[in-house]
Design an enzyme around this catalytic site. Structure first.
Site, PDB file in Angstrom:
ATOM      1  N   ASN A 152       0.871  -1.178   0.000  1.00 42.29           N
ATOM      2  CA  ASN A 152       0.000   0.000   0.000  1.00 42.29           C
ATOM      3  C   ASN A 152       0.908   1.228   0.000  1.00 42.29           C
ATOM      4  O   ASN A 152       1.546   1.514   1.016  1.00 42.29           O
ATOM      5  CB  ASN A 152      -0.892  -0.046   1.252  1.00 42.29           C
ATOM      6  CG  ASN A 152      -1.658   1.239   1.466  1.00 42.29           C
ATOM      7  OD1 ASN A 152      -1.760   2.079   0.573  1.00 42.29           O
ATOM      8  ND2 ASN A 152      -2.207   1.388   2.670  1.00 42.29           N
ATOM      9  N   TRP A 153       0.946   1.918  -1.128  1.00 41.06           N
ATOM     10  CA  TRP A 153       1.877   3.048  -1.242  1.00 41.06           C
ATOM     11  C   TRP A 153       1.330   4.324  -0.588  1.00 41.06           C
ATOM     12  O   TRP A 153       2.020   5.307  -0.475  1.00 41.06           O
ATOM     13  CB  TRP A 153       2.231   3.281  -2.714  1.00 41.06           C
ATOM     14  CG  TRP A 153       3.338   2.370  -3.188  1.00 41.06           C
ATOM     15  CD1 TRP A 153       3.645   1.137  -2.677  1.00 41.06           C
ATOM     16  CD2 TRP A 153       4.291   2.617  -4.232  1.00 41.06           C
ATOM     17  NE1 TRP A 153       4.728   0.608  -3.339  1.00 41.06           N
ATOM     18  CE2 TRP A 153       5.143   1.482  -4.307  1.00 41.06           C
ATOM     19  CE3 TRP A 153       4.503   3.664  -5.126  1.00 41.06           C
ATOM     20  CZ2 TRP A 153       6.185   1.399  -5.222  1.00 41.06           C
ATOM     21  CZ3 TRP A 153       5.540   3.575  -6.052  1.00 41.06           C
ATOM     22  CH2 TRP A 153       6.377   2.451  -6.095  1.00 41.06           C
ATOM     23  N   LYS A 154       0.058   4.304  -0.190  1.00 37.01           N
ATOM     24  CA  LYS A 154      -0.540   5.488   0.451  1.00 37.01           C
ATOM     25  C   LYS A 154      -0.280   6.729  -0.418  1.00 37.01           C
ATOM     26  O   LYS A 154      -0.301   6.621  -1.634  1.00 37.01           O
ATOM     27  CB  LYS A 154       0.002   5.632   1.879  1.00 37.01           C
ATOM     28  CG  LYS A 154      -0.116   4.318   2.669  1.00 37.01           C
ATOM     29  CD  LYS A 154       0.138   4.466   4.130  1.00 37.01           C
ATOM     30  CE  LYS A 154      -0.016   3.103   4.810  1.00 37.01           C
ATOM     31  NZ  LYS A 154       0.081   3.166   6.256  1.00 37.01           N
TER      32      LYS A 154
ATOM     33  N   GLY B 194       2.784   1.794  10.807  1.00 36.15           N
ATOM     34  CA  GLY B 194       3.812   2.824  10.722  1.00 36.15           C
ATOM     35  C   GLY B 194       4.553   3.081  12.018  1.00 36.15           C
ATOM     36  O   GLY B 194       5.286   4.068  12.131  1.00 36.15           O
TER      37      GLY B 194
ATOM     38  N   GLU C  73      -6.739   4.648   7.782  1.00 38.88           N
ATOM     39  CA  GLU C  73      -6.471   6.077   7.538  1.00 38.88           C
ATOM     40  C   GLU C  73      -7.664   6.743   6.871  1.00 38.88           C
ATOM     41  O   GLU C  73      -7.915   7.932   7.075  1.00 38.88           O
ATOM     42  CB  GLU C  73      -5.181   6.226   6.711  1.00 38.88           C
ATOM     43  CG  GLU C  73      -3.963   5.922   7.580  1.00 38.88           C
ATOM     44  CD  GLU C  73      -2.757   5.380   6.856  1.00 38.88           C
ATOM     45  OE1 GLU C  73      -2.670   5.480   5.623  1.00 38.88           O
ATOM     46  OE2 GLU C  73      -1.885   4.808   7.555  1.00 38.88           O
TER      47      GLU C  73
ATOM     48  N   GLY D  43       2.878  -1.292   4.195  1.00 40.12           N
ATOM     49  CA  GLY D  43       2.961   0.120   3.831  1.00 40.12           C
ATOM     50  C   GLY D  43       4.391   0.515   3.521  1.00 40.12           C
ATOM     51  O   GLY D  43       4.896   0.293   2.420  1.00 40.12           O
ATOM     52  N   GLY D  44       5.060   1.074   4.511  1.00 38.62           N
ATOM     53  CA  GLY D  44       6.396   1.638   4.314  1.00 38.62           C
ATOM     54  C   GLY D  44       7.381   0.714   3.608  1.00 38.62           C
ATOM     55  O   GLY D  44       8.129   1.150   2.720  1.00 38.62           O
TER      56      GLY D  44
ATOM     57  N   SER E 128       3.405  -2.544  10.169  1.00 37.10           N
ATOM     58  CA  SER E 128       4.847  -2.654  10.443  1.00 37.10           C
ATOM     59  C   SER E 128       5.458  -3.988  10.034  1.00 37.10           C
ATOM     60  O   SER E 128       6.377  -4.486  10.687  1.00 37.10           O
ATOM     61  CB  SER E 128       5.141  -2.363  11.922  1.00 37.10           C
ATOM     62  OG  SER E 128       4.822  -1.019  12.226  1.00 37.10           O
TER      63      SER E 128
ATOM     64  N   GLU F 146      -5.482  -5.032  10.328  1.00 39.94           N
ATOM     65  CA  GLU F 146      -4.414  -4.070  10.569  1.00 39.94           C
ATOM     66  C   GLU F 146      -4.682  -3.307  11.862  1.00 39.94           C
ATOM     67  O   GLU F 146      -5.434  -2.313  11.862  1.00 39.94           O
ATOM     68  CB  GLU F 146      -4.333  -3.059   9.414  1.00 39.94           C
ATOM     69  CG  GLU F 146      -3.998  -3.664   8.075  1.00 39.94           C
ATOM     70  CD  GLU F 146      -3.401  -2.616   7.137  1.00 39.94           C
ATOM     71  OE1 GLU F 146      -2.282  -2.847   6.665  1.00 39.94           O
ATOM     72  OE2 GLU F 146      -4.043  -1.580   6.906  1.00 39.94           O
TER      73      GLU F 146
ATOM     74  N   HIS G  61      -9.393   1.210   4.668  1.00 39.42           N
ATOM     75  CA  HIS G  61      -8.140   1.389   5.404  1.00 39.42           C
ATOM     76  C   HIS G  61      -8.387   2.330   6.586  1.00 39.42           C
ATOM     77  O   HIS G  61      -9.150   3.280   6.488  1.00 39.42           O
ATOM     78  CB  HIS G  61      -7.052   1.955   4.487  1.00 39.42           C
ATOM     79  CG  HIS G  61      -5.703   1.902   5.121  1.00 39.42           C
ATOM     80  ND1 HIS G  61      -5.294   2.838   6.056  1.00 39.42           N
ATOM     81  CD2 HIS G  61      -4.691   1.010   5.008  1.00 39.42           C
ATOM     82  CE1 HIS G  61      -4.080   2.508   6.476  1.00 39.42           C
ATOM     83  NE2 HIS G  61      -3.688   1.414   5.845  1.00 39.42           N
TER      84      HIS G  61
HETATM   85  P1  PGA Z   1       2.974  -0.021   7.509  1.00 42.17           P
HETATM   86  O1  PGA Z   1       1.505   0.269   6.927  1.00 42.17           O
HETATM   87  O2  PGA Z   1       3.451  -1.311   6.901  1.00 42.17           O
HETATM   88  O3  PGA Z   1       3.795   1.157   7.073  1.00 42.17           O
HETATM   89  O4  PGA Z   1       2.843  -0.118   8.988  1.00 42.17           O
HETATM   90  C1  PGA Z   1       0.601  -0.785   6.730  1.00 42.17           C
HETATM   91  C2  PGA Z   1      -0.702  -0.246   6.175  1.00 42.17           C
HETATM   92  O5  PGA Z   1      -1.167   0.807   6.630  1.00 42.17           O
HETATM   93  O6  PGA Z   1      -1.287  -0.857   5.265  1.00 42.17           O
END
Ligand code: PGA
Length: 246
Positions: free
Chosen positions: A11-13, A170, A96, A230-231, A209, A164, A94
């Site tokens: 997920n590149w956000k 993150g 967010e 994500g990251g 994470s 999640e 998600h």
């Molecule tokens: P993260 O994000 O791997 O950077 O913790 C995961 C996500 O929000 O899908």
């Protein structure tokens, strides 16, 4: 026992410009060497069209879609637009978006339904925040969230669930392996109560994470069918070890 095909999804956000297309090609090369699993990248909508030609077997997806087919919703993106741009999947729900865009579980269910009607596969996210976890209510809370978010006609052929925990996203902090195993087992039971036998075929990803260092222990759990990353999905160098951990 049903064999569920692993899915490693990135997920590149709100990250990624044309300069990063080479990373997608790098990830495509790694994915191409693994016929035994699926890889997906949920990209900013602006990159989808440019990413698809170099994506190989990597499924390219969007990060959200509107529940309506089209209309006066300035700034929003429809499932048809994602599909038109070359996407074959989308994330919905998600945390967010639940937090910053105030999306409800009913909204998310409607978005999933629309995406499926448009022929997209869907990864639907659920997860508790730290206060709920600290209060010892995580399983009940996430179960209720899933019950409220799951679209009618949910089917493993097009729907994947991602667990999640918000406090793990993150932060570099992950639940214990036991906590992940318990939650995934609980989610599988809820799915079984809602969709019956097909729950055994539905993939449940863990997200929050995930890195090359912790992926193997998480992905080794019976009810963990992949990861939403994500990251560590932004470069082939960081994503590669997670794919390799399957
Ligand atoms: P993260 O994000 O791997 O950077 O913790 C995961 C996500 O929000 O899908």
């Amino acid at each position: 026992m049903v064999q569920r095909r692993p899915l490693i999804a990135g997920n590149w956000k709100m990250n990624g410009l044309a300069g990063q297309l080479s990373e997608i090609e790098g990830i495509a090369a790694l994915a191409g060497a693994r016929p035994d699993l699926d890889v997906a990248l949920f990209l900013p909508a602006t990159l989808i069209g440019a990413a698809v030609p170099g994506a190989g077997k990597v499924t390219i997806g969007g990060q959200d879609c509107h529940a309506a087919e089209s209309g006066a919703f300035t700034g929003s993106i429809s499932a048809a637009m994602l599909q038109d741009a070359g996407a074959r999947a989308t994330l919905v729900g998600h945390s967010e978006r639940r937090t910053y865009q105030h999306e409800t579980s009913a909204d998310i269910s409607a978005k999933a339904t629309r995406a499926h009607a448009q022929g997209l596969s869907v990864v639907l996210c659920v997860g508790e925040d730290a206060a709920v976890r600290d209060a010892g209510k995580a399983e009940a809370w996430v179960r209720d969230q899933l019950l409220a978010s799951l679209p009618d006609g949910a089917d493993a052929a097009w729907l994947t669930i991602a667990y999640e925990p918000i406090w793990a996203i993150g932060t570099g902090v992950i639940p214990t392996i036991g906590q992940i195993a318990d939650m995934h087992g609980a989610l599988r039971s809820v799915l079984a109560s809602m969709i019956g036998e097909d729950a055994q075929a539905m993939r449940i990803l863990y997200g929050g994470s995930v890195t090359g260092d912790n992926a193997a222990s998480i992905l080794g759990l019976e009810d963990v069918d992949g990861a939403l990353v994500g990251g560590a999905s932004l470069t082939a160098a960081k994503f590669g070890p997670i794919i390799a951990a399957v």
